[in-house]
Design a protein around this motif. Structure first.
Motif, mmCIF file in Angstrom:
data_model
loop_
_atom_site.group_PDB
_atom_site.id
_atom_site.type_symbol
_atom_site.label_atom_id
_atom_site.label_comp_id
_atom_site.label_asym_id
_atom_site.label_seq_id
_atom_site.Cartn_x
_atom_site.Cartn_y
_atom_site.Cartn_z
ATOM 1 N N TYR A 84 -11.789 -29.680 48.039
ATOM 2 C CA TYR A 84 -12.814 -30.722 47.884
ATOM 3 C C TYR A 84 -14.004 -30.492 48.819
ATOM 4 N N ILE A 85 -13.885 -29.552 49.769
ATOM 5 C CA ILE A 85 -15.012 -29.154 50.608
ATOM 6 C C ILE A 85 -15.621 -27.852 50.083
ATOM 7 N N ASP A 86 -14.777 -26.865 49.763
ATOM 8 C CA ASP A 86 -15.231 -25.602 49.179
ATOM 9 C C ASP A 86 -14.084 -25.011 48.366
ATOM 10 N N GLU A 87 -14.297 -24.857 47.060
ATOM 11 C CA GLU A 87 -13.224 -24.424 46.162
ATOM 12 C C GLU A 87 -12.852 -22.961 46.342
ATOM 13 N N ASP B 78 -4.668 -16.518 67.539
ATOM 14 C CA ASP B 78 -6.054 -16.623 67.086
ATOM 15 C C ASP B 78 -6.181 -17.791 66.119
ATOM 16 N N LYS B 79 -7.317 -18.471 66.193
ATOM 17 C CA LYS B 79 -7.611 -19.524 65.228
ATOM 18 C C LYS B 79 -9.096 -19.480 64.902
ATOM 19 N N VAL B 80 -9.417 -19.507 63.603
ATOM 20 C CA VAL B 80 -10.787 -19.445 63.143
ATOM 21 C C VAL B 80 -10.971 -20.520 62.087
ATOM 22 N N SER B 81 -12.048 -21.315 62.196
ATOM 23 C CA SER B 81 -12.245 -22.376 61.208
ATOM 24 C C SER B 81 -13.704 -22.783 61.143
ATOM 25 N N SER B 82 -14.151 -23.154 59.960
ATOM 26 C CA SER B 82 -15.473 -23.721 59.774
ATOM 27 C C SER B 82 -15.395 -25.220 59.483
#
Length: 313
Positions: free
Chosen positions: A284-287, A307-311
């Motif tokens: 619902y934010i980016d398909e 490691d953690k990566v998120s937008s």
């Protein structure tokens, strides 16, 4: 006076009939609710994996792992359709043990070797009348609550699984060269690794489906860990989707919590997995894009975040 007695008698009869009617309605209502609760019981998404072990061409051990309830009655058939000897058609009954495990060892009379050929082992849940009460309640009427790729049938639904394998002729086995022996060792290792991969995928899938109702599985990849000298160590790549509509920050908090919990459970339950990476989509934010990734590696019996990566945050 007689008129008063008659009037009182009519009132008592009316009250008695009304009470009986209410009792009958209550009984019918309770019965209907009980039947409805059984019919609408949560579906059991059945998972069954089979393995085989051949012991000197004289014994065949068929073992299985499942999420079926303890004491579920099963039948195991072993066949060799193209074997020349007619009696290669075995059938036996077993019961599922604690943890969904079951097994049975087939052997010929007087310890004779099995004829070389292609064999099929087939497992099926036994008829409803052979199942204990608690299993029938979980399965539902005629297996109505059974679901998944291991389930078949329209009216009488059953859970099934099969495994195909080959037995070589004993004379050929004895004449194998060193090269053949080396190839057999390699094949055995490949087979063992394949089994470990299947078991790891099954465990991850079960953890996600049983614990994270807001998430769904996109795919699971299990690869051999080539960074270590240890045999049969794995890397798990788990692609998930967070399906509940929330703010970006709340979504991040949830996927981080799910990832930490999944890594923790895998670290305890499966010591073959050395590393695990969890990738998240939030449709619902980016398909299309992966919006978060969490990586972990083994430290003793636990997994630690690397490691953690998120937008999302």
């Amino acid at each position: 006076m007689n008129l008063i007695k008659t009037f009182l008698l009519l009132i008592l009869c009316t009250l008695f009939i009304t009470a009986c009617g209410k009792a009958e309605n209550t009984s019918t209502s309770n019965s209907s609710k009980k039947e409805e609760s059984i019919e609408t019981k949560k579906k059991l998404n059945v998972k069954i994996t089979l393995n085989k072990k051949i012991k000197g061409n004289k014994k065949i051990l068929i073992s299985g792992k499942s999420n079926l309830p303890k004491d579920t009655a099963l039948s195991i058939d072993l066949k060799c359709p193209k074997c020349s000897t007619y009696y290669y058609d075995f059938s036996t009954d077993v019961n599922v043990q604690e943890g969904g495990m079951f097994d049975y060892e087939f052997s010929n009379e007087e310890g004779e070797e099995f004829e070389g050929g292609e064999y099929i082992a087939y497992v099926e849940t036994s008829p409803e009348n052979l199942q204990p009460d608690h299993v029938r309640e979980i399965f539902g009427k005629n297996g109505a609550n059974l679901a998944g790729s291991n389930v078949s049938g329209d009216n009488d639904r059953v859970a099934t699984a099969e495994i195909n394998f080959k037995i070589k002729n004993s004379s050929k086995v004895k004449q194998k060269s060193k090269k053949d022996n080396a190839a057999e060792v390699t094949n055995k290792k490949d087979e063992e690794l394949s089994t470990l991969k299947s078991e790891a995928e099954y465990e991850i899938e079960s953890i996600v489906e049983d614990n994270y109702k807001a998430a769904s599985i996109e795919k699971i990849e299990i690869n051999q860990d080539m960074s270590t000298d240890q045999d049969n160590k794995l890397i798990a790549l788990v692609y998930l989707s967070f399906d509940f509509k929330n703010s970006a920050q709340t979504s991040y908090n949830m996927v981080e919590m799910f990832s930490d919990d999944l890594a923790s459970k895998i670290g305890t339950d499966n010591n073959t997995i050395n590393q695990i990476a969890v990738f998240w989509k939030v449709p619902y934010i980016d398909e299309d894009e992966t919006l978060a990734k969490f990586s972990y590696e083994r430290s003793g019996e636990q997994m630690k975040i690397t490691d953690k990566v998120s937008s999302l945050n």
